[in-house]
Design a protein around this motif. Structure first.
Motif, PDB file in Angstrom:
ATOM      1  N   TYR A 171       0.616  -1.082  -0.088  1.00  0.00           N
ATOM      2  CA  TYR A 171      -0.205  -0.376   0.195  1.00  0.00           C
ATOM      3  C   TYR A 171       1.025   0.961  -0.217  1.00  0.00           C
ATOM      4  CZ  TYR A 171      -3.754  -2.941   1.058  1.00  0.00           C
ATOM      5  OH  TYR A 171      -4.772  -4.573   0.846  1.00  0.00           O
ATOM      6  N   GLN A 172       0.860   1.986  -0.736  1.00  0.00           N
ATOM      7  CA  GLN A 172       1.029   3.253  -1.162  1.00  0.00           C
ATOM      8  C   GLN A 172       0.813   4.037   0.303  1.00  0.00           C
ATOM      9  OE1 GLN A 172      -1.703   4.547  -3.391  1.00  0.00           O
ATOM     10  NE2 GLN A 172      -0.283   6.221  -3.958  1.00  0.00           N
ATOM     11  N   ASN A 173       0.347   4.371   1.652  1.00  0.00           N
ATOM     12  CA  ASN A 173       0.698   5.123   2.476  1.00  0.00           C
ATOM     13  C   ASN A 173       1.610   4.073   3.699  1.00  0.00           C
ATOM     14  OD1 ASN A 173      -0.698   2.561   3.534  1.00  0.00           O
ATOM     15  ND2 ASN A 173      -2.809   3.895   4.453  1.00  0.00           N
ATOM     16  N   ASP A 174       2.216   3.289   3.098  1.00  0.00           N
ATOM     17  CA  ASP A 174       3.182   2.301   3.707  1.00  0.00           C
ATOM     18  C   ASP A 174       4.553   2.731   4.473  1.00  0.00           C
ATOM     19  OD1 ASP A 174       5.400   0.534   4.519  1.00  0.00           O
ATOM     20  OD2 ASP A 174       4.211  -1.045   4.466  1.00  0.00           O
ATOM     21  N   PRO A 175       4.697   3.872   5.569  1.00  0.00           N
ATOM     22  CA  PRO A 175       5.249   4.368   5.669  1.00  0.00           C
ATOM     23  C   PRO A 175       7.157   3.848   5.594  1.00  0.00           C
ATOM     24  CG  PRO A 175       4.642   3.312   7.918  1.00  0.00           C
ATOM     25  CD  PRO A 175       4.151   3.021   7.009  1.00  0.00           C
ATOM     26  N   GLN A 176       7.216   2.489   5.394  1.00  0.00           N
ATOM     27  CA  GLN A 176       8.674   1.846   4.536  1.00  0.00           C
ATOM     28  C   GLN A 176       9.154   3.556   2.930  1.00  0.00           C
ATOM     29  OE1 GLN A 176       9.642  -1.794   4.054  1.00  0.00           O
ATOM     30  NE2 GLN A 176       7.071  -1.660   4.741  1.00  0.00           N
ATOM     31  N   TRP A 177       7.699   3.809   3.016  1.00  0.00           N
ATOM     32  CA  TRP A 177       8.161   4.062   1.091  1.00  0.00           C
ATOM     33  C   TRP A 177       7.082   5.749   1.033  1.00  0.00           C
ATOM     34  CZ3 TRP A 177       7.805  -1.279   0.955  1.00  0.00           C
ATOM     35  CH2 TRP A 177       6.170  -1.644   0.950  1.00  0.00           C
ATOM     36  N   SER A 178       6.335   5.887   1.959  1.00  0.00           N
ATOM     37  CA  SER A 178       5.136   6.846   1.516  1.00  0.00           C
ATOM     38  C   SER A 178       5.823   8.304   1.513  1.00  0.00           C
ATOM     39  CB  SER A 178       3.790   6.549   2.414  1.00  0.00           C
ATOM     40  OG  SER A 178       4.472   7.393   3.659  1.00  0.00           O
ATOM     41  N   ALA A 179       6.831   8.161   2.056  1.00  0.00           N
ATOM     42  CA  ALA A 179       7.084   9.758   2.080  1.00  0.00           C
ATOM     43  C   ALA A 179       8.286   9.826   0.913  1.00  0.00           C
ATOM     44  CB  ALA A 179       7.650  10.304   3.088  1.00  0.00           C
ATOM     45  N   LYS A 180       8.929   9.170   0.181  1.00  0.00           N
ATOM     46  CA  LYS A 180       9.970   8.410  -0.619  1.00  0.00           C
ATOM     47  C   LYS A 180       9.687   9.180  -1.778  1.00  0.00           C
ATOM     48  CE  LYS A 180      12.914   5.386   1.451  1.00  0.00           C
ATOM     49  NZ  LYS A 180      13.439   6.434   2.534  1.00  0.00           N
ATOM     50  N   PRO A 181      10.512   9.658  -2.781  1.00  0.00           N
ATOM     51  CA  PRO A 181      10.079  10.652  -3.771  1.00  0.00           C
ATOM     52  C   PRO A 181       9.493  10.387  -5.110  1.00  0.00           C
ATOM     53  CG  PRO A 181      12.083  11.023  -3.707  1.00  0.00           C
ATOM     54  CD  PRO A 181      11.832  10.365  -2.346  1.00  0.00           C
ATOM     55  N   TYR A 182       8.762  10.763  -5.345  1.00  0.00           N
ATOM     56  CA  TYR A 182       8.568   9.721  -7.588  1.00  0.00           C
ATOM     57  C   TYR A 182       7.321  10.973  -7.903  1.00  0.00           C
ATOM     58  CZ  TYR A 182       5.963   6.686 -10.599  1.00  0.00           C
ATOM     59  OH  TYR A 182       5.720   6.614 -11.383  1.00  0.00           O
ATOM     60  N   ALA A 183       7.414  11.388  -9.456  1.00  0.00           N
ATOM     61  CA  ALA A 183       7.096  11.882 -10.179  1.00  0.00           C
ATOM     62  C   ALA A 183       6.435  13.438  -9.695  1.00  0.00           C
ATOM     63  CB  ALA A 183       5.777  10.995 -10.429  1.00  0.00           C
ATOM     64  N   SER A 184       7.641  13.775  -9.180  1.00  0.00           N
ATOM     65  CA  SER A 184       7.567  14.911  -8.386  1.00  0.00           C
ATOM     66  C   SER A 184       6.664  15.218  -7.094  1.00  0.00           C
ATOM     67  CB  SER A 184       6.987  15.725  -9.332  1.00  0.00           C
ATOM     68  OG  SER A 184       7.867  16.124 -11.276  1.00  0.00           O
ATOM     69  N   SER A 185       5.632  14.017  -6.645  1.00  0.00           N
ATOM     70  CA  SER A 185       5.184  14.274  -5.566  1.00  0.00           C
ATOM     71  C   SER A 185       6.417  12.635  -4.703  1.00  0.00           C
ATOM     72  CB  SER A 185       3.554  13.614  -5.998  1.00  0.00           C
ATOM     73  OG  SER A 185       3.017  14.018  -4.760  1.00  0.00           O
ATOM     74  N   THR A 186       5.112  11.843  -4.265  1.00  0.00           N
ATOM     75  CA  THR A 186       5.797  10.666  -3.229  1.00  0.00           C
ATOM     76  C   THR A 186       5.059   9.632  -3.878  1.00  0.00           C
ATOM     77  OG1 THR A 186       4.055  11.487  -1.095  1.00  0.00           O
ATOM     78  CG2 THR A 186       6.703  12.503  -1.083  1.00  0.00           C
ATOM     79  N   LEU A 187       5.780   8.725  -3.313  1.00  0.00           N
ATOM     80  CA  LEU A 187       4.769   7.240  -3.343  1.00  0.00           C
ATOM     81  C   LEU A 187       3.250   6.958  -2.933  1.00  0.00           C
ATOM     82  CD1 LEU A 187       7.985   5.032  -2.874  1.00  0.00           C
ATOM     83  CD2 LEU A 187       6.615   4.785  -5.299  1.00  0.00           C
ATOM     84  N   GLY A 188       3.915   7.610  -1.483  1.00  0.00           N
ATOM     85  CA  GLY A 188       2.703   8.403  -0.942  1.00  0.00           C
ATOM     86  C   GLY A 188       1.158   8.842  -1.585  1.00  0.00           C
ATOM     87  N   ALA A 189       1.404   9.625  -2.736  1.00  0.00           N
ATOM     88  CA  ALA A 189       0.325  10.570  -2.975  1.00  0.00           C
ATOM     89  C   ALA A 189       0.196   9.915  -4.598  1.00  0.00           C
ATOM     90  CB  ALA A 189       1.135  11.868  -3.111  1.00  0.00           C
ATOM     91  N   CYS A 190       1.355   8.972  -4.916  1.00  0.00           N
ATOM     92  CA  CYS A 190       1.154   8.747  -6.662  1.00  0.00           C
ATOM     93  C   CYS A 190       1.729   7.451  -6.537  1.00  0.00           C
ATOM     94  CB  CYS A 190       1.103  10.202  -7.689  1.00  0.00           C
ATOM     95  SG  CYS A 190       2.618  11.022  -7.451  1.00  0.00           S
ATOM     96  N   GLY A 191       1.780   6.413  -5.952  1.00  0.00           N
ATOM     97  CA  GLY A 191       3.172   5.746  -6.076  1.00  0.00           C
ATOM     98  C   GLY A 191       2.080   4.453  -6.616  1.00  0.00           C
TER      99      GLY A 191
END
Length: 163
Positions: A5-25
């Motif tokens: 899941y995107q909201n997993d703290p292991q990766w949710s704040a990691k950068p992706y697509a000018s945003s984060t994995l939590g927001a658009c991963g």
């Protein structure tokens, strides 16, 4: 297929697509889920799939271009084949052990494009869905709903071993 899941703290704040994995991963999480299912290896984390997608030029401004699937699968050593959006085609792929990444249009999963993984068919003849954006939507869905909202479907497989 594991549920990631995107909201997993292991990766949710990691950068992706000018945003984060939590927001658009959703896209990299779907690819990571499929990779684990087919290889049994946890070597490709969502951040690794995200990097591969970005390096291919498929992610920007908080979105992922759906054309990422075949190239990213190949970069991870997997095969991707587009599947017709009809029940018998999808059933064949799932029964053959090939998870299907669906590019979903607006509807039950999001107001815009989203990505999910189909991994099986449950006892009620519903598709087993893994939605990286929602635990509550990761359940059995009827074929008609999924196929009616799918923009494209890709069966992913590990290449056959050479003899």
């Amino acid at each position: 297929v594991p549920s990631l899941y995107q909201n997993d703290p292991q990766w949710s704040a990691k950068p992706y697509a000018s945003s984060t994995l939590g927001a658009c991963g959703q896209a990299p999480l779907c690819m990571a889920m499929v990779n684990v299912a087919l290889t049994g290896s946890h070597d490709v984390l969502p951040m690794d799939a995200a990097k591969t997608i970005e390096e291919g030029g498929f992610a920007s401004n908080g979105a992922t271009d759906a054309s990422f699937i075949p190239e990213t699968a190949a970069a991870l050593g997997l095969d991707a084949v587009e599947v017709s959006a009809d029940e018998s085609s999808v059933r064949r792929q799932i029964i053959a052990g090939k998870p299907v990444i669906c590019v979903m249009g607006p509807g039950d999963f999001a107001e815009t494009q989203s990505f999910i993984v189909l991994s099986g068919i449950d006892m009620d003849s519903k598709l087993v869905v893994h939605d990286p954006a929602s635990d509550s939507r990761s359940k059995g869905w009827d074929f008609e709903t999924i196929l009616g909202q799918a923009e494209s479907l890709w069966a992913i497989s590990a290449p056959a071993a050479s003899a």
